[in-house]
Write a protein that holds these residues in place. Sequence first.
Motif, PDB file in Angstrom:
ATOM      1  N   GLY A 146       5.338   0.037 -12.144  1.00 28.15           N
ATOM      2  CA  GLY A 146       5.370  -1.149 -11.298  1.00 28.15           C
ATOM      3  C   GLY A 146       5.419  -0.851  -9.820  1.00 28.15           C
ATOM      4  O   GLY A 146       5.080  -1.701  -8.992  1.00 28.15           O
ATOM      5  N   MET A 147       5.834   0.371  -9.459  1.00 32.01           N
ATOM      6  CA  MET A 147       5.888   0.736  -8.050  1.00 32.01           C
ATOM      7  C   MET A 147       4.533   1.210  -7.538  1.00 32.01           C
ATOM      8  O   MET A 147       4.298   1.269  -6.332  1.00 32.01           O
ATOM      9  N   LEU A 148       3.650   1.573  -8.478  1.00 28.53           N
ATOM     10  CA  LEU A 148       2.322   2.043  -8.109  1.00 28.53           C
ATOM     11  C   LEU A 148       1.283   0.930  -8.152  1.00 28.53           C
ATOM     12  O   LEU A 148       0.380   0.868  -7.316  1.00 28.53           O
ATOM     13  N   VAL A 149       1.425   0.043  -9.143  1.00 22.67           N
ATOM     14  CA  VAL A 149       0.447  -1.033  -9.320  1.00 22.67           C
ATOM     15  C   VAL A 149       0.722  -2.140  -8.312  1.00 22.67           C
ATOM     16  O   VAL A 149       1.852  -2.596  -8.185  1.00 22.67           O
ATOM     17  N   PRO A 150      -0.279  -2.575  -7.567  1.00 25.60           N
ATOM     18  CA  PRO A 150      -0.060  -3.614  -6.553  1.00 25.60           C
ATOM     19  C   PRO A 150       0.219  -4.977  -7.181  1.00 25.60           C
ATOM     20  O   PRO A 150      -0.160  -5.204  -8.331  1.00 25.60           O
ATOM     21  N   PRO A 151       0.884  -5.866  -6.396  1.00 30.64           N
ATOM     22  CA  PRO A 151       1.354  -5.639  -5.035  1.00 30.64           C
ATOM     23  C   PRO A 151       2.753  -5.031  -5.027  1.00 30.64           C
ATOM     24  O   PRO A 151       3.645  -5.521  -5.718  1.00 30.64           O
ATOM     25  N   SER A 152       2.934  -3.956  -4.276  1.00 27.06           N
ATOM     26  CA  SER A 152       4.219  -3.273  -4.192  1.00 27.06           C
ATOM     27  C   SER A 152       4.734  -3.359  -2.757  1.00 27.06           C
ATOM     28  O   SER A 152       4.053  -2.918  -1.831  1.00 27.06           O
ATOM     29  N   HIS A 153       5.924  -3.926  -2.597  1.00 26.23           N
ATOM     30  CA  HIS A 153       6.452  -4.053  -1.235  1.00 26.23           C
ATOM     31  C   HIS A 153       6.772  -2.684  -0.631  1.00 26.23           C
ATOM     32  O   HIS A 153       6.786  -2.519   0.593  1.00 26.23           O
ATOM     33  N   ASN A 154       6.987  -1.666  -1.477  1.00 24.13           N
ATOM     34  CA  ASN A 154       7.224  -0.317  -0.954  1.00 24.13           C
ATOM     35  C   ASN A 154       5.968   0.239  -0.279  1.00 24.13           C
ATOM     36  O   ASN A 154       6.058   1.010   0.679  1.00 24.13           O
ATOM     37  N   MET A 155       4.810  -0.141  -0.782  1.00 23.01           N
ATOM     38  CA  MET A 155       3.558   0.271  -0.141  1.00 23.01           C
ATOM     39  C   MET A 155       3.447  -0.344   1.257  1.00 23.01           C
ATOM     40  O   MET A 155       2.943   0.298   2.193  1.00 23.01           O
ATOM     41  N   VAL A 156       3.911  -1.573   1.397  1.00 25.87           N
ATOM     42  CA  VAL A 156       3.879  -2.228   2.709  1.00 25.87           C
ATOM     43  C   VAL A 156       4.806  -1.506   3.678  1.00 25.87           C
ATOM     44  O   VAL A 156       4.465  -1.270   4.847  1.00 25.87           O
ATOM     45  N   ILE A 157       5.997  -1.126   3.197  1.00 31.43           N
ATOM     46  CA  ILE A 157       6.948  -0.399   4.041  1.00 31.43           C
ATOM     47  C   ILE A 157       6.353   0.938   4.473  1.00 31.43           C
ATOM     48  O   ILE A 157       6.454   1.332   5.640  1.00 31.43           O
ATOM     49  N   TYR A 158       5.712   1.638   3.532  1.00 33.80           N
ATOM     50  CA  TYR A 158       5.086   2.931   3.875  1.00 33.80           C
ATOM     51  C   TYR A 158       3.964   2.741   4.892  1.00 33.80           C
ATOM     52  O   TYR A 158       3.863   3.507   5.866  1.00 33.80           O
TER      53      TYR A 158
END
Length: 433
Positions: free
Chosen positions: A151-163
């Motif tokens: 779930g952290m890899l498949v979008p949408p992931s808010h952690n990707m936005v932070i990165y």
Amino acid sequence: MVVNSTAILILLGVFLLLVVLRLPISYAVAISTTLCLLYQGLPLATLAQQMVKGIWSFSLMAVPFFITMGVLMGYGGISQKLLDLADACVGWMTGGLAMVNIVASYFFGGISGSAAADTASLGSLEIPMMVDRGYDVDFSTAVTISSSVEGMLVPPSHNMVIYATTAGGISVGSLFLAGYLPGAVLAGSLMVISYILSKKRNYPKGDPFSIKRFLKELASSIWALSSILIVVVGVCAGVFTATESAAIAVIYSLLVSVFIYKGLNFKQVWYAIDGCIDTLSIVLILIACSNAFGYCLTMLHVPALAASAIKSVTSNPIILALLLNLILLILGMIMDMAPIILISTPILLPIAMEIGIDPVQYGIMLVLNCGIGLLTPPVGAVLFIGSAIAKRPIEKVVKAMVPFYIFMIVALMVVTFVPSVSLFIPRLLGYAG
């Protein structure tokens, strides 16, 4: 370059000491930053300015919306529908419920973007269901928590936005697209070890595959899965920004949860939003404090010093890539994901780029490393959630996790040394060089 060793020691030493003492990360970051600034004779107004600067970002507005979207859909009764869809897809295999667990996490991750939400929402259904069908409780828990990392890899992931915000100049759309294949690689590796263990322990199969049932469950789940299309297609097609897409997805999730799936009424919506505020307050204070911490790191030239120290060990790009993974894995064992992304990215991303790792690929590596860290003691938040749901001692769950750790590391190595796994889809759609 003038190196203030004492200031660096205060900043990093106090931070590590407070982390070891189990003080909340945001407090550890804020206190160490404050002491560092005081030692250098800088006004504390600098701390406030950098904290405000850290969250004064239009892109970061997507984070609360994505968190709210996940909570609303999680409360909205979609968990069982996604389980039914996954069962229709892979339930017929040996160890069918384990496979269902893994595939359902891939679906649910695309909605919640959170390993903890996946474990808390699906785990309460999956673990008792697997145990009732004859699966070992520790195996069931291990499958549930390890698959939640998808779930952290498949979008949408808010952690990707932070990165993307921390790294600067990286498209959120490219990161969203980059997560699909690594998520599938991780899911595939977990399905392989689950099949091996299920075959060895003679776990049961489910009902034979039925195209009629598959189409029925797909039609039932299409409202939930469409929320992913709103975000990913909207952002990647340039129809709206990540923030705008997240806001639209919140409205859509609210309508689907209340009027279509009817898992929420308007009174329960307020309880769901209350939970969002709790989560969001933690995330935003971490971002604010970490930006001030990062300011001190940059001012003291810590990224350059760290890069020189790491590169002095070896110039071999393969060993350096393994070393970066090792550092991130260790950080993942003792810290939460958001501070790792915020603190380590300015230090480690330049090193990764020097050895030829694309920033988008590095973002996937970073998130996957942090995800594995969420399953490992001593901090391992998802490990503790799974253990609590299953009512099993941590040490029993960790023992059952050993084969899953190995196959997750294999997936990590694939992501690290096969760039096309992360970059194929973004490049195909013109998002990465």
